[in-house]
Design an enzyme around this catalytic site. Sequence first.
Site, PDB file in Angstrom:
ATOM      1  N   GLU A  54       0.828  -1.204   0.000  1.00  0.00           N
ATOM      2  CA  GLU A  54       0.000   0.000   0.000  1.00  0.00           C
ATOM      3  C   GLU A  54       0.861   1.252   0.000  1.00  0.00           C
ATOM      4  O   GLU A  54       2.077   1.196   0.211  1.00  0.00           O
ATOM      5  CB  GLU A  54      -0.921   0.011   1.216  1.00  0.00           C
ATOM      6  CG  GLU A  54      -0.164   0.088   2.538  1.00  0.00           C
ATOM      7  CD  GLU A  54      -0.966   0.753   3.646  1.00  0.00           C
ATOM      8  OE1 GLU A  54      -1.178   1.974   3.523  1.00  0.00           O
ATOM      9  OE2 GLU A  54      -1.353   0.064   4.600  1.00  0.00           O
ATOM     10  N   LYS A 189      -5.242  -2.227  13.448  1.00  0.00           N
ATOM     11  CA  LYS A 189      -4.603  -1.113  14.139  1.00  0.00           C
ATOM     12  C   LYS A 189      -5.053  -1.075  15.603  1.00  0.00           C
ATOM     13  O   LYS A 189      -6.240  -1.250  15.913  1.00  0.00           O
ATOM     14  CB  LYS A 189      -4.945   0.200  13.436  1.00  0.00           C
ATOM     15  CG  LYS A 189      -4.403   0.293  12.014  1.00  0.00           C
ATOM     16  CD  LYS A 189      -4.761   1.629  11.387  1.00  0.00           C
ATOM     17  CE  LYS A 189      -4.180   1.762   9.973  1.00  0.00           C
ATOM     18  NZ  LYS A 189      -4.864   0.926   8.991  1.00  0.00           N
TER      19      LYS A 189
END
Length: 782
Positions: A54, A189
């Site tokens: 990414e 996360k």
Amino acid sequence: MLRASLQGTLNHHRLISLRKASSLAAARKRQAPIDVHPEVEDALASGRPVVALESTIITHGMPYPTSLEMAQSLERIVRSTGSVPATIAVLGGRIKIGLHPAELERLADQRSNAVKLSRRDIAAAIALKKNGGTTCCSTLIFAALAGIKVFATGGLGGVHRGGENTMDVSADLHELTRCPVGLVSAGVKSILDIRRTLEYLETLGVPVVSYAETHDFPAFYCGRSGLKSPWRVNDPRTAAQILHTHWQLGMSNGALFAVPIPAEYEAVGSTLQEAVEQAVRESEEQNISNLGKEVTPWLLKRISELTQGKSLASNIALIQNTALTGGQIAVEYAKLTGDGHDQDLSGACGSVSSGTTANDLEEQPLPDASLIIVGCAAVDITSQPFTDSNLGHQSTSPGKVSLSLGGVGRNIAEAAHRVISSYGSEFSAATLLVSPVGDDSFGRLLSEETRMLGMRTDGLIPVHGGRSPVCSLLLERSGGLRAGVADMDLVRNMDGHMAREFILTHKPRLLAVDGNISPDTLKVVVNLSKELADNTSKFSEPTSVVKSASILPAIASNLDQLASSPIAFASPNLLELAHVYQQAQLLDLTSHDRWWQVLDGLGLGSKFRMDLDLLSRRDASDHDSSRGNLAFLVEEGVAQMAINLLPFFQHLVIKCGNLGVIVVMRLAGDHAAKSSWSTESTNHHRRYVVSHSSTSGDIVVLQHFPAIQLPSDALINTTGAGDSLVGALLASLVQSPKAFHTAISLQRTMDIAQHAALLSLQSPFAVSPLLSSLHEQLSQRH
């Protein structure tokens, strides 16, 4: 019956851009602004492992220049596993699947004003020509589009804290239900609600697999979150088998592989988690939590501040770890798929690194071509046994059969197009292939695939009722050519006057012909010298020993009319050189007054012969003594034959296989006087012999260029190496018509040509897609 048979062959052997259901081919057909990096394109097409990366972590996750250094390190780590990295981003409104180094630097530069791209942002960002970093969500989309099966990142998005009330759920999760890609991360996360994220993934039917010794699901900075994954693996092979099983069952969802942070960073994990909790509280108190996609970058920055940079070090460590694991899984997946024909590798033959698409060429008024190649465009059917001993008499043998584009003229045109286009998008229409094609399935294949390569197709001439050229090749297991059958009647019967019209319309700087076209057509083409006012240089590629002398009748008809050699450049191999020389003698060309005039003017004497003798004692390679020396120049008469052909061919580029390339040329008149060769003398260290005529002022140069070393296990096929060398040579001559006029520019030109051949020797295609970035590769090396 033919259509069904052809389609089955294409599906099995990766002529992937014909698969109408494939998403990338369909997107390109709709003119989608997608550029696949040539290295990624080549890897996908040949079934080698690729890992998607990414770019939001570059644009929004870390400060510059750490962001750039981190991105570069991830690509190095992926390469260390044997995989090819494909960093995905949007630049100037174009989707980039794989970035060039300069593009990576541009993206990391904060002045790029890159936006954060999720699914909802893609179309708007492209329409407004924005730069953008791709999130997990959009990276998954583009990875699936390209047929990339593994994607490595830091942390997956998920359900935000309080998400049961705010409905704040990352689009990453839903994308895993749509994209058959294995996402490798350090869990989700730590700023998120891990428990609810796992519950939501269960609801969506996304497999969650801990890549660890236990079922513990990691918590980003910590190896354990206190929650369990339903499944675990601890080796890349098993992880790859999960993805492969998805494909076998036709399942469209991806899988999450949760990799714990390296053990040495565990100690600071609890401290970092305390900072996470504080940052989350502050975001709620300051209403930052209501800012949507800006929340995560704010939290990451604040956590870094609270931990005095320790979180940044952990961030880098965990994503480097996932890149390593992702690369290992991709390698195993490639092994499972064998030839890679289960992957949706659509359109891998069609990327144009300059950013110009096939449809761009169709929509824009096409400029006059600077380079025209008149020759053969064919379909190659290649057979290769698993072992050479399997080649039994009057029986079939187990092996691989593939179908691809070929033909000497077409291969040369593709190579030239790729190299020329790498200099800039303004050169994307510089190359024109002029060749007849039949109105059959093979002809439609040739036209469509040429268009998909971003090449112009206005020179492909449809012939009603004609059979498109087809060449069936039998390769040895090592990749060398064993035998073949070629149906080239359509090219041999090509109407020379049709080619003539193209040439007079475009008035190209350089005109190349291959030996497949008939002597009559060659005569028509060569006889255009007066109408072109000598502004077009002519290049002859002999093609094969049998056809190599086809150009001689055209030369014979022009000897009385031209002051210079009728053909400016020719590129025979050693066998073709000998055949052309023998045929020139049989046709009495070496008795012509013009031949005697030129040879006498060269003034070659004992010094030249002595210099040549000294050069012939040099090793053919500075690195491999087993290749012997250059004695063949004298003992086999190679130098003598080449010099005797200089009245007909001004520059001879002689392909000598693993012995390298020999250039023999004659400079006369103003060309000689203005060339830097006029001040050069023989230099055996640099492998060239120079002779200056005291009577005519002509200069003769003979130079050896050693072959570039190629590991034996890197050789894949030899069918297009020579064509790639010639195509790259043509590209250089279009860019610099006087490339042979100085020692430095000649060295640079041959360096480009030999590297082009080297890339194609290592590619499953006749012409390696990596030629599209050859100019950049060599610029970085120098």
